[in-house]
Every structure is written in structure tokens, then in C-alpha cells.
Design a protein around this motif. Structure first.
Motif, PDB file in Angstrom:
ATOM      1  N   ARG A   7       0.803  -1.269  -0.137  1.00  0.00           N
ATOM      2  CA  ARG A   7      -0.089  -0.006   0.029  1.00  0.00           C
ATOM      3  C   ARG A   7       0.742   1.550  -0.011  1.00  0.00           C
ATOM      4  N   VAL A   8       1.951   1.313   0.698  1.00  0.00           N
ATOM      5  CA  VAL A   8       2.621   2.408   0.917  1.00  0.00           C
ATOM      6  C   VAL A   8       3.590   2.416  -0.446  1.00  0.00           C
ATOM      7  N   LYS A   9       3.802   1.427  -1.191  1.00  0.00           N
ATOM      8  CA  LYS A   9       4.432   1.651  -2.543  1.00  0.00           C
ATOM      9  C   LYS A   9       3.408   2.370  -3.578  1.00  0.00           C
ATOM     10  N   LEU A  10       2.222   2.028  -3.309  1.00  0.00           N
ATOM     11  CA  LEU A  10       1.223   2.590  -4.260  1.00  0.00           C
ATOM     12  C   LEU A  10       1.101   4.153  -3.974  1.00  0.00           C
ATOM     13  N   ALA A  11       0.983   4.561  -2.798  1.00  0.00           N
ATOM     14  CA  ALA A  11       1.171   5.900  -2.275  1.00  0.00           C
ATOM     15  C   ALA A  11       2.425   6.441  -2.790  1.00  0.00           C
ATOM     16  N   ALA A  12       3.545   5.809  -2.616  1.00  0.00           N
ATOM     17  CA  ALA A  12       4.948   6.273  -3.329  1.00  0.00           C
ATOM     18  C   ALA A  12       4.723   6.751  -4.685  1.00  0.00           C
ATOM     19  N   ASP A  13       4.131   5.743  -5.394  1.00  0.00           N
ATOM     20  CA  ASP A  13       4.145   5.850  -6.994  1.00  0.00           C
ATOM     21  C   ASP A  13       3.302   7.039  -7.335  1.00  0.00           C
ATOM     22  N   ILE A  14       2.229   7.518  -6.597  1.00  0.00           N
ATOM     23  CA  ILE A  14       1.339   8.592  -6.536  1.00  0.00           C
ATOM     24  C   ILE A  14       2.193   9.863  -6.099  1.00  0.00           C
ATOM     25  N   CYS A  18       3.458  14.193  -8.030  1.00  0.00           N
ATOM     26  CA  CYS A  18       3.134  15.144  -7.283  1.00  0.00           C
ATOM     27  C   CYS A  18       3.848  16.426  -7.397  1.00  0.00           C
ATOM     28  N   VAL A  19       3.558  17.725  -7.677  1.00  0.00           N
ATOM     29  CA  VAL A  19       4.307  18.772  -7.708  1.00  0.00           C
ATOM     30  C   VAL A  19       4.956  19.440  -6.121  1.00  0.00           C
ATOM     31  N   ASN A  20       3.986  18.567  -5.275  1.00  0.00           N
ATOM     32  CA  ASN A  20       4.661  18.789  -3.581  1.00  0.00           C
ATOM     33  C   ASN A  20       5.845  17.998  -3.274  1.00  0.00           C
ATOM     34  N   TYR A  21       6.306  17.004  -4.125  1.00  0.00           N
ATOM     35  CA  TYR A  21       7.165  15.981  -3.910  1.00  0.00           C
ATOM     36  C   TYR A  21       8.361  16.381  -4.395  1.00  0.00           C
ATOM     37  N   ILE A  22       9.395  17.055  -3.463  1.00  0.00           N
ATOM     38  CA  ILE A  22      10.595  17.909  -3.904  1.00  0.00           C
ATOM     39  C   ILE A  22      11.702  17.336  -3.355  1.00  0.00           C
ATOM     40  N   TYR A  23      12.707  17.203  -4.187  1.00  0.00           N
ATOM     41  CA  TYR A  23      14.164  16.819  -3.578  1.00  0.00           C
ATOM     42  C   TYR A  23      14.798  17.956  -2.444  1.00  0.00           C
ATOM     43  N   GLU A  40      -4.900  12.440   8.763  1.00  0.00           N
ATOM     44  CA  GLU A  40      -4.663  12.471   7.279  1.00  0.00           C
ATOM     45  C   GLU A  40      -3.610  11.291   6.817  1.00  0.00           C
ATOM     46  N   MET A  41      -2.524  11.260   7.513  1.00  0.00           N
ATOM     47  CA  MET A  41      -1.468  10.737   7.329  1.00  0.00           C
ATOM     48  C   MET A  41      -1.808   8.909   7.321  1.00  0.00           C
ATOM     49  N   TYR A  42      -2.631   8.628   8.552  1.00  0.00           N
ATOM     50  CA  TYR A  42      -2.786   7.332   9.050  1.00  0.00           C
ATOM     51  C   TYR A  42      -3.880   6.777   7.782  1.00  0.00           C
ATOM     52  N   LEU A  43      -4.760   7.754   7.479  1.00  0.00           N
ATOM     53  CA  LEU A  43      -5.493   7.333   6.295  1.00  0.00           C
ATOM     54  C   LEU A  43      -4.876   7.103   5.143  1.00  0.00           C
ATOM     55  N   PHE A  44      -4.035   7.938   4.670  1.00  0.00           N
ATOM     56  CA  PHE A  44      -3.080   7.729   3.537  1.00  0.00           C
ATOM     57  C   PHE A  44      -2.210   6.445   3.699  1.00  0.00           C
ATOM     58  N   LEU A  45      -1.607   6.225   4.656  1.00  0.00           N
ATOM     59  CA  LEU A  45      -0.669   5.268   4.692  1.00  0.00           C
ATOM     60  C   LEU A  45      -1.293   3.994   4.957  1.00  0.00           C
ATOM     61  N   SER A  46      -2.466   3.802   5.451  1.00  0.00           N
ATOM     62  CA  SER A  46      -3.194   2.658   5.770  1.00  0.00           C
ATOM     63  C   SER A  46      -3.835   1.854   4.564  1.00  0.00           C
ATOM     64  N   GLY A  47      -4.016   2.900   3.606  1.00  0.00           N
ATOM     65  CA  GLY A  47      -4.700   2.546   2.390  1.00  0.00           C
ATOM     66  C   GLY A  47      -6.252   2.710   2.564  1.00  0.00           C
ATOM     67  N   THR A  48      -6.686   3.473   3.575  1.00  0.00           N
ATOM     68  CA  THR A  48      -8.062   3.624   3.634  1.00  0.00           C
ATOM     69  C   THR A  48      -8.478   4.868   2.937  1.00  0.00           C
ATOM     70  N   ARG A  49      -7.597   5.743   2.416  1.00  0.00           N
ATOM     71  CA  ARG A  49      -7.763   6.727   1.398  1.00  0.00           C
ATOM     72  C   ARG A  49      -6.683   6.874   0.605  1.00  0.00           C
ATOM     73  N   ARG A  50      -7.177   6.376  -0.585  1.00  0.00           N
ATOM     74  CA  ARG A  50      -6.092   6.097  -1.770  1.00  0.00           C
ATOM     75  C   ARG A  50      -5.636   7.345  -2.357  1.00  0.00           C
ATOM     76  N   GLU A  51      -6.281   8.489  -2.308  1.00  0.00           N
ATOM     77  CA  GLU A  51      -5.839   9.665  -3.040  1.00  0.00           C
ATOM     78  C   GLU A  51      -5.556  10.540  -2.072  1.00  0.00           C
ATOM     79  N   CYS A  52      -4.585  11.549  -2.307  1.00  0.00           N
ATOM     80  CA  CYS A  52      -4.263  12.534  -1.269  1.00  0.00           C
ATOM     81  C   CYS A  52      -5.168  13.826  -1.478  1.00  0.00           C
TER      82      CYS A  52
END
Length: 68
Positions: A7-14, A18-23, A40-52
Motif C-alpha cells: 500500500r505504501v508503494k502505491l502511495a509513493a508511486d502517486i 506530485c508537484v509537492n514531492y520535492i528533492y 490524514e497521514m494514517y488514512l493515507f498510509l493505511s490504504g483507507t484513503r487512496r488519494e491525497c
């Protein structure tokens, strides 16, 4: 990167698109510049919320397409 059943891999692919993902030169890795609260972080990383809710596609050519 921690993988929780893929699930985290899916989040990382998204996040990669993203324009907010900066080096960050200081930590020498990519970081999200949006500060998600704990819920919000819990929902995103747990896979409950798939989109940011803060996702914006990093599309450099959108301005050019708009001008055409």
C-alpha cells in the motif's frame, strides 16, 4: 521505504508525480512539502484513503498546452 502489503508503494508511486514531492538537498531524499496531520497521514498510509487531497499533477507542459 516501508512497505505495508504494497500500500505504501502505491502511495509513493502517486507521490512521485506530485508537484509537492520535492528533492531536499539537506536530507538528500525526496520529501512531501505538505504537512499532513496525524489522521490524514494514517488514512493515507493505511490504504483507507487512496488519494491525497493535496495532490497536484506535476505537469510542466500544461502552460504550453494552454497557450496553443
Amino acid at each position: 521505504m516501508v512497505l505495508l502489503s504494497g500500500r505504501v508503494k502505491l502511495a509513493a508511486d502517486i507521490c512521485d508525480r506530485c508537484v509537492n514531492y520535492i528533492y531536499d538537498d539537506e536530507s538528500e531524499c525526496y520529501c512531501c512539502m505538505v504537512n499532513l496531520d496525524e489522521d490524514e497521514m494514517y488514512l493515507f498510509l493505511s490504504g483507507t484513503r487512496r488519494e491525497c487531497p493535496y495532490f497536484h499533477l506535476d505537469d510542466e507542459y500544461s502552460v504550453v498546452r494552454h497557450q496553443i
